[in-house]
Design a protein around this motif. Sequence first.
Motif, mmCIF file in Angstrom:
data_model
loop_
_atom_site.group_PDB
_atom_site.id
_atom_site.type_symbol
_atom_site.label_atom_id
_atom_site.label_comp_id
_atom_site.label_asym_id
_atom_site.label_seq_id
_atom_site.Cartn_x
_atom_site.Cartn_y
_atom_site.Cartn_z
ATOM 1 N N UNK A 96 -37.096 19.982 -35.402
ATOM 2 C CA UNK A 96 -37.873 19.128 -34.495
ATOM 3 C C UNK A 96 -38.296 17.850 -35.192
ATOM 4 N N UNK A 97 -38.933 18.000 -36.350
ATOM 5 C CA UNK A 97 -39.369 16.811 -37.099
ATOM 6 C C UNK A 97 -38.155 16.002 -37.543
ATOM 7 N N UNK A 98 -37.149 16.694 -38.052
ATOM 8 C CA UNK A 98 -35.926 16.004 -38.471
ATOM 9 C C UNK A 98 -35.230 15.393 -37.249
ATOM 10 N N UNK A 99 -35.235 16.112 -36.129
ATOM 11 C CA UNK A 99 -34.653 15.588 -34.895
ATOM 12 C C UNK A 99 -35.353 14.321 -34.437
ATOM 13 N N UNK A 100 -36.680 14.333 -34.526
ATOM 14 C CA UNK A 100 -37.452 13.145 -34.137
ATOM 15 C C UNK A 100 -37.105 11.964 -35.042
ATOM 16 N N UNK A 101 -36.907 12.222 -36.326
ATOM 17 C CA UNK A 101 -36.503 11.157 -37.252
ATOM 18 C C UNK A 101 -35.158 10.561 -36.849
ATOM 19 N N UNK A 102 -34.213 11.432 -36.519
ATOM 20 C CA UNK A 102 -32.884 10.977 -36.115
ATOM 21 C C UNK A 102 -32.995 10.101 -34.867
ATOM 22 N N UNK A 103 -33.752 10.563 -33.892
ATOM 23 C CA UNK A 103 -33.884 9.821 -32.631
ATOM 24 C C UNK A 103 -34.591 8.494 -32.852
ATOM 25 N N UNK A 104 -35.634 8.498 -33.660
ATOM 26 C CA UNK A 104 -36.368 7.265 -33.942
ATOM 27 C C UNK A 104 -35.469 6.252 -34.641
ATOM 28 N N UNK A 105 -34.700 6.724 -35.621
ATOM 29 C CA UNK A 105 -33.818 5.796 -36.347
ATOM 30 C C UNK A 105 -32.681 5.286 -35.457
ATOM 31 N N UNK A 106 -32.362 6.022 -34.378
ATOM 32 C CA UNK A 106 -31.324 5.579 -33.447
ATOM 33 C C UNK A 106 -31.898 4.697 -32.334
ATOM 34 N N UNK A 107 -33.203 4.419 -32.417
ATOM 35 C CA UNK A 107 -33.834 3.553 -31.430
ATOM 36 C C UNK A 107 -34.142 4.232 -30.106
ATOM 37 N N UNK A 108 -34.208 5.546 -30.114
ATOM 38 C CA UNK A 108 -34.496 6.316 -28.898
ATOM 39 C C UNK A 108 -35.986 6.227 -28.581
ATOM 40 N N UNK A 109 -36.298 6.304 -27.309
ATOM 41 C CA UNK A 109 -37.672 6.286 -26.808
ATOM 42 C C UNK A 109 -38.583 7.175 -27.667
ATOM 43 N N UNK A 110 -39.670 6.624 -28.206
ATOM 44 C CA UNK A 110 -40.581 7.418 -29.038
ATOM 45 C C UNK A 110 -41.168 8.621 -28.296
ATOM 46 N N UNK A 111 -41.330 8.498 -26.995
ATOM 47 C CA UNK A 111 -41.826 9.634 -26.210
ATOM 48 C C UNK A 111 -40.857 10.791 -26.240
ATOM 49 N N UNK A 112 -39.584 10.481 -26.174
ATOM 50 C CA UNK A 112 -38.567 11.528 -26.247
ATOM 51 C C UNK A 112 -38.544 12.152 -27.635
ATOM 52 N N UNK A 113 -38.640 11.325 -28.652
ATOM 53 C CA UNK A 113 -38.663 11.828 -30.027
ATOM 54 C C UNK A 113 -39.850 12.773 -30.236
ATOM 55 N N UNK A 114 -40.976 12.443 -29.633
ATOM 56 C CA UNK A 114 -42.168 13.292 -29.758
ATOM 57 C C UNK A 114 -41.954 14.645 -29.090
ATOM 58 N N UNK A 115 -41.358 14.647 -27.907
ATOM 59 C CA UNK A 115 -41.091 15.911 -27.210
ATOM 60 C C UNK A 115 -40.117 16.759 -28.030
ATOM 61 N N UNK A 116 -39.088 16.141 -28.581
ATOM 62 C CA UNK A 116 -38.129 16.858 -29.422
ATOM 63 C C UNK A 116 -38.834 17.434 -30.646
ATOM 64 N N UNK A 117 -39.691 16.661 -31.270
ATOM 65 C CA UNK A 117 -40.414 17.149 -32.442
ATOM 66 C C UNK A 117 -41.267 18.364 -32.087
ATOM 67 N N UNK A 118 -41.978 18.279 -30.985
ATOM 68 C CA UNK A 118 -42.927 19.333 -30.609
ATOM 69 C C UNK A 118 -42.284 20.554 -29.950
ATOM 70 N N UNK A 119 -40.982 20.500 -29.656
ATOM 71 C CA UNK A 119 -40.384 21.650 -28.973
ATOM 72 C C UNK A 119 -40.244 22.863 -29.887
ATOM 73 N N UNK A 120 -40.404 22.683 -31.185
ATOM 74 C CA UNK A 120 -40.317 23.804 -32.124
ATOM 75 C C UNK A 120 -41.521 24.725 -31.913
ATOM 76 N N UNK A 121 -41.300 25.787 -31.172
ATOM 77 C CA UNK A 121 -42.393 26.695 -30.813
ATOM 78 C C UNK A 121 -42.930 27.489 -32.002
#
Length: 183
Positions: free
Chosen positions: A66-91
Amino acid sequence: MERSAAIVLLDQYVHDAGLRKHCLATGAVMKALAARLGEDAGFWEMTGILHDIDFELIHGDMQLHGAKGAEILTSAGIDPGMARVVQRHNHHLFPGTYTSPVEIALQAADSASGLVIACALVKGGKLSDVTVKTVTKKAKEKSFAAGCDRDRIALIEPIITLPEFYAVAITGLMAIREDLGLT
């Protein structure tokens, strides 16, 4: 971001065919659920497609998932809101802390997509033969699709009933059944 661009990004990091199908399936369920709830179907679908983008990179270390996924998305210029949801999906790291509809939906779709696909596989790969009754019955069998967390699926209940959610999930997966190798 368009679906095709999300898939190109996913393919840069996910090489396992099963994981790729899981991501596409989760995205399809998310898209159908967003449409049903009047949410942003494109945002929800992309979130589902990209939610496990880091899974092969973390080599099973759920403290990084999740955290690593959020990093990937952020570095690819993806919506920060989406990166946050991806980061937090790790239950494992964020249990019981989901309040926004998209976060709740991702929890449910992540597990339900696998449950519905497992139902289709039991029917010879015929997703078209899977019904809400089939999924409801199989969901009660703890040994069936044991990796599909029923508690995470149940998180959707304040938003939509389980039978209605299963119907939406089936519809979403039917839209991409060929991508999943199902009929």
